[in-house]
Structures are given as structure tokens and as C-alpha cells.
Scaffold this active site. Structure first.
Site, PDB file in Angstrom:
ATOM      1  N   LYS A 245     -33.623 -70.226 -23.384  1.00 45.66           N
ATOM      2  CA  LYS A 245     -34.061 -71.111 -24.473  1.00 45.66           C
ATOM      3  C   LYS A 245     -35.568 -70.968 -24.684  1.00 45.66           C
ATOM      4  CE  LYS A 245     -33.610 -75.991 -25.910  1.00 45.66           C
ATOM      5  NZ  LYS A 245     -33.138 -77.336 -25.510  1.00 45.66           N
TER       6      LYS A 245
ATOM      7  N   SER B 204     -29.917 -79.473 -28.652  1.00 41.89           N
ATOM      8  CA  SER B 204     -30.897 -78.583 -29.222  1.00 41.89           C
ATOM      9  C   SER B 204     -30.786 -77.132 -28.729  1.00 41.89           C
ATOM     10  CB  SER B 204     -32.307 -79.106 -28.921  1.00 41.89           C
ATOM     11  OG  SER B 204     -32.544 -79.111 -27.539  1.00 41.89           O
TER      12      SER B 204
ATOM     13  N   SER C 171     -28.681 -81.870 -24.751  1.00 41.59           N
ATOM     14  CA  SER C 171     -28.913 -80.579 -25.414  1.00 41.59           C
ATOM     15  C   SER C 171     -28.293 -79.353 -24.761  1.00 41.59           C
ATOM     16  CB  SER C 171     -30.405 -80.343 -25.592  1.00 41.59           C
ATOM     17  OG  SER C 171     -30.853 -81.134 -26.657  1.00 41.59           O
TER      18      SER C 171
END
Ligand code: GLN
Length: 436
Positions: free
Chosen positions: A30, A105, A129
């Protein structure tokens, strides 16, 4: 087909040899996790050109384990969102549900795994997330107990809530990746040695915690608590798929009882007050001096600071900085921030008492299926409420796993969440492995 999984593609090779645990495997990371020499934006125009001078601890561990990092994945700006649509780098497609969001997210990480663009991925979970995108893309995601995994090198959104966690096609693979990244770290004082928390001798190597070995699918005798509050707000289709999965577990020898968690009704409100308060403080560093584009300095620092932040931050991030600053301001602090902390303590207590009579708790991960693209951007409140089942877990700092539990009648992926006691990763991994 391009799903817009990566913000930056880069091949970062690990240091291991062919016997290393992740040799020959790709792990997408990420884009809020620092990679030395490779651009790290956290999904924000503010960090469009930021290149970290060091690796996050988890990235060091991936490299030592011989993994190859194929790129930095798309995400909601600074982790603020549930759809990956608040990214400054455009939305990510959901490989498992065309035209729908991949969740957020960590949507890029989950989509990378679902599309086979990476074998495994790392996300971060502040209020869901990792679990939300896992649920929306038919993959597995683990949010570790607070303190199990180092946050050193993670671009902070809300420090007291978040953990880095693995996303993978199966529970066994997610558990294997967790073994690699879990360990105390002198650079993160909030990390704790799991052996001290769960008993047992100090392992030389974190792999002896044997998270992957726990993925043996054996749920015979497992007692599952089901919080009714976490079913109440969910779509009928999702609740039906959830009960089918529970039936499946029962047929494998597990049993269940319903439990009450009255506090969780306040969890989303408490979560957003705390997350936004911490965010408003964390994001103060993006001032065009330490981070962010250097302003055309003309002598008035306040004006330049405002200009950099006006241009560098997206709408959702600005909304949260404003609300967080308000909640912390003198005169309102007791009314909002302190109340939220009280609610947080109550949520913790409720979970502790429910978990004293069950091995794990189970709920749908998300109360709704993946939204259509563009649907929730104009309606932040509805988006926040979609976090009803994930945020209580972060408030209580507990571990949870999301596993695929089937599909809605429209063929959309449904995730089931198991929640465990602090450092009870093995139990949630074992429970999850009976389904995926
Ligand atoms: N959707 C939640 C939020 O926007 C969770 C995000 C996260 O876990 N980073 O805050």
C-alpha cells in the site's frame, strides 16, 4: 484490463535466497508504507513527488524474506475512505465486481490480489481498510491486534487505531504473511512481544508463532458469539449469506450463541471523532516545508501554508482536518473527544465480556455489498456508516479477519469477519480457514 491497482510500479527485489519464505513471490505494498528510494504518495497530490529515505520495518521484513515488491498500491487519500475513490490518482476497479468499488482504503492492494497482479499484499486498517476491501473483492484480510505489527514507516492517519495487515487469496497465505511482518520493533514503542501476551517461550523467530499452522480448518468445538447489533443494520441478502456460512461452520462441529454489544451503536461516531482528531494533528506536518510542494515563498508564511494545503489535499481530507480540529478545540474537547474516548472504553469492555464466553465473535464484515462507482462520494455520512462493523474492532484494538463467505443473489462478494481476543490471531485464523 487495467484495474488501476498501482500508483507506482517498481520492482523492488528482496535480499533472500531461494529458501527464503517469500522467495519467488510478489507482495504489493500500500502506498502509505514507506519504501526507500521509491515514491510513496499515500494517495495524495501533497506527496506526489515524495521519495522516502528509508524503508518501513514491514518492508525490511518483506525484503529479508525474499519477496519481490511489484509496486505501490492505490488507496484513499491518507487512508480516508471506504472506496479508494478519494485517491488523487483515480479510482481502482473491482476485479470481482465490474463497475463497483473495490472497497477502501486499501482497495489497490485487495484488487492486486483479486486480479492476480500480485500474489499477496499489505494494507493498513485504521477502521476497516484491510477487511473492507478484502470483503468487497473476495479475498482474505487480517487486521492484527494493536501492537503486533510495527507501524514504523507507515504514514500516520490515526496512530491509536491502525495496524498494517496482510491481504491474500487464502487464509493460510494471509497467515503466512502475518508471520513475516509480526514482531516487536525498537522503532515502534507500541509494539509488544506476542509471547508475553499469549504465554509460551520467546521464539527465536516470529514464524514460531505458527500463524500459518493455525490455518488447519479445524473448528470442531469452536464457540462462536454473534453480536446481534452487527446484523441489525446489514442488508437482508448479506445476512442470509452470513447465516449460510454459520450453518456450514456448525456442520463442521462449531456452535454459536447470540451476544449483545450495546456500545457498538456508538462506535462509528466515536471512531470518526477519534480518527479525525488524530488525523488533524498528524496532517499538520504537510506544510510545504517538511513535506509537500515547496511554495513560492513570498514572505507570508501563513498564506503559503494555506495555499499548499488548499492545493495538496482533497475534499475528504480537508473535511476531516476541519472536523478533527474542531473536536479538539478548547471548549469543545470535553463535549466530543472525551465523550468519544469514554465510548471507546465501553466498546472495549463489551468485547471483553463477549469474548469471555466465546472463542471468537462473527459478523458480516460489511453491512452492504460493494457500492457502484461514484455513488458514495457525495454522501460522506452514508460512507461512514458502512464502517459500522469494522470500526468497533479498531476502537478495542483487537484482531479480526475477513474471509469470503459467498455471494449475494446478484453475485456480489460477501465477507464474514471473525473477531478475537488481543493476540488471539491463531483462533481467528483457524476459524477463517474453515471457510477459505
Ligand atoms: N473507512 C474508514 C475511514 O475512512 C477506515 C479507513 C481505514 O481503515 N484507513 O476512516
Amino acid at each position: 484490463m487495467s484495474y488501476n491497482v498501482y500508483i507506482t510500479e517498481a520492482t523492488i527485489d528482496g535480499a533472500g535466497d531461494e529458501d527464503s519464505p517469500l522467495a519467488g513471490r510478489t507482495v504489493a505494498v500500500k502506498d502509505n508504507i514507506s519504501t526507500e528510494g521509491v515514491r510513496t504518495t499515500a494517495g495524495s497530490a501533497m506527496l506526489d513527488e515524495y521519495v522516502p529515505p528509508y524503508d518501513a520495518t514491514v518492508v525490511e521484513r518483506l525484503k529479508d524474506a525474499g519477496a519481490t515488491i511489484p509496486g505501490k498500491t492505490n488507496m484513499d487519500e491518507f487512508g480516508m475512505g471506504t472506496t479508494t475513490e478519494t485517491s488523487a490518482f483515480g479510482p481502482t476497479e473491482n476485479p470481482a465486481a465490474e463497475g463497483r468499488v473495490p472497497g477502501g482504503s486499501s482497495g489497490g492492494s485487495a484488487a492486486a490480489v483479486a486480479a492476480g497482479e500480485a500474489d499477496l499484499a499489505l494494507g493498513s486498517d485504521t477502521g476497516g481498510s484491510v477487511r473492507c476491501p478484502a470483503a468487497f473483492t473476495g479475498t482474505v484480510g487480517i487486521k492484527p491486534t494493536y501492537g503486533l505489527v510495527s507501524r514504523y514507516g507507515l504514514i500516520a492517519y490515526a496512530n491509536s487505531l491502525e495496524q498494517i495487515g496482510p491481504i491474500a487469496p487464502t487464509v493460510a497465505e494471509a497467515a503466512e504473511l502475518l508471520e513475516i511482518i509480526a514482531a516487536p520493533d525498537e522503532n515502534d514503542a507500541t509494539t509488544r512481544a506476542a509471547h508475553e501476551e499469549i504465554g509460551g517461550p520467546e521464539p527465536d523467530d516470529m514464524r514460531e508463532y505458527a500463524f500459518a499452522d493455525a490455518a488447519d480448518g479445524d473448528v470442531d468445538g469452536l464457540e462462536i458469539g454473534i453480536p446481534t447489533e452487527l446484523l441489525d443494520g446489514a442488508d437482508a441478502d448479506i445476512v442470509e449469506t452470513f447465516w449460510d456460512a454459520i450453518d456450514d461452520l456448525e456442520s463442521q462441529g462449531a456452535s454459536y450463541h447470540e451476544v449483545d454489544l450495546p456500545s457498538v451503536e456508538h462506535a462509528v461516531e466515536a471512531y470518526y471523532v477519534i480518527a479525525m482528531s488524530e488525523a488533524s494533528s498528524n496532517l499538520a506536518r504537510f506544510d510545504g516545508v517538511r513535506y509537500g510542494p515547496t511554495p513560492d515563498y513570498e514572505g507570508n508564511w501563513n498564506e503559503e501554508y494555506a495555499k499548499v494545503r488548499e492545493e495538496g489535499f482533497g475534499e475528504e481530507v480537508k473535511r476531516r482536518i476541519l472536523l478533527g480540529t474542531y473536536a479538539l478545540s478548547a471548549g469543545y474537547h470535553d463535549k466530543y473527544y472525551k465523550k468519544a474516548q469514554d465510548a471507546r472504553a465501553w466498546v472495549k469492555q463489551d468485547f471483553d465480556s463477549a469474548l469471555s464466553e466465546a472463542d471468537v465473535l462473527a459478523s458480516p464484515t460489511m453491512p452492504v455489498p460493494p457500492m457502484e462507482r461514484g455513488e458514495s462520494l457525495d454522501d460522506p455520512l452514508t460512507m461512514y456508516l458502512a464502517d459500522a462493523n469494522t470500526t468497533p474492532v479498531n476502537l478495542a484494538n483487537l484482531p479480526a479477519i475477513s474471509v469470503p463467505a459467498g455471494e449475494t443473489s446478484d453475485g456480489l462478494p460477501v465477507g464474514l469477519q471473525f473477531i478475537g481476543s488481543a493476540f488471539g490471531e491463531r483462533k481467528i485464523i483457524r476459524a477463517g480457514s474453515a471457510l477459505a
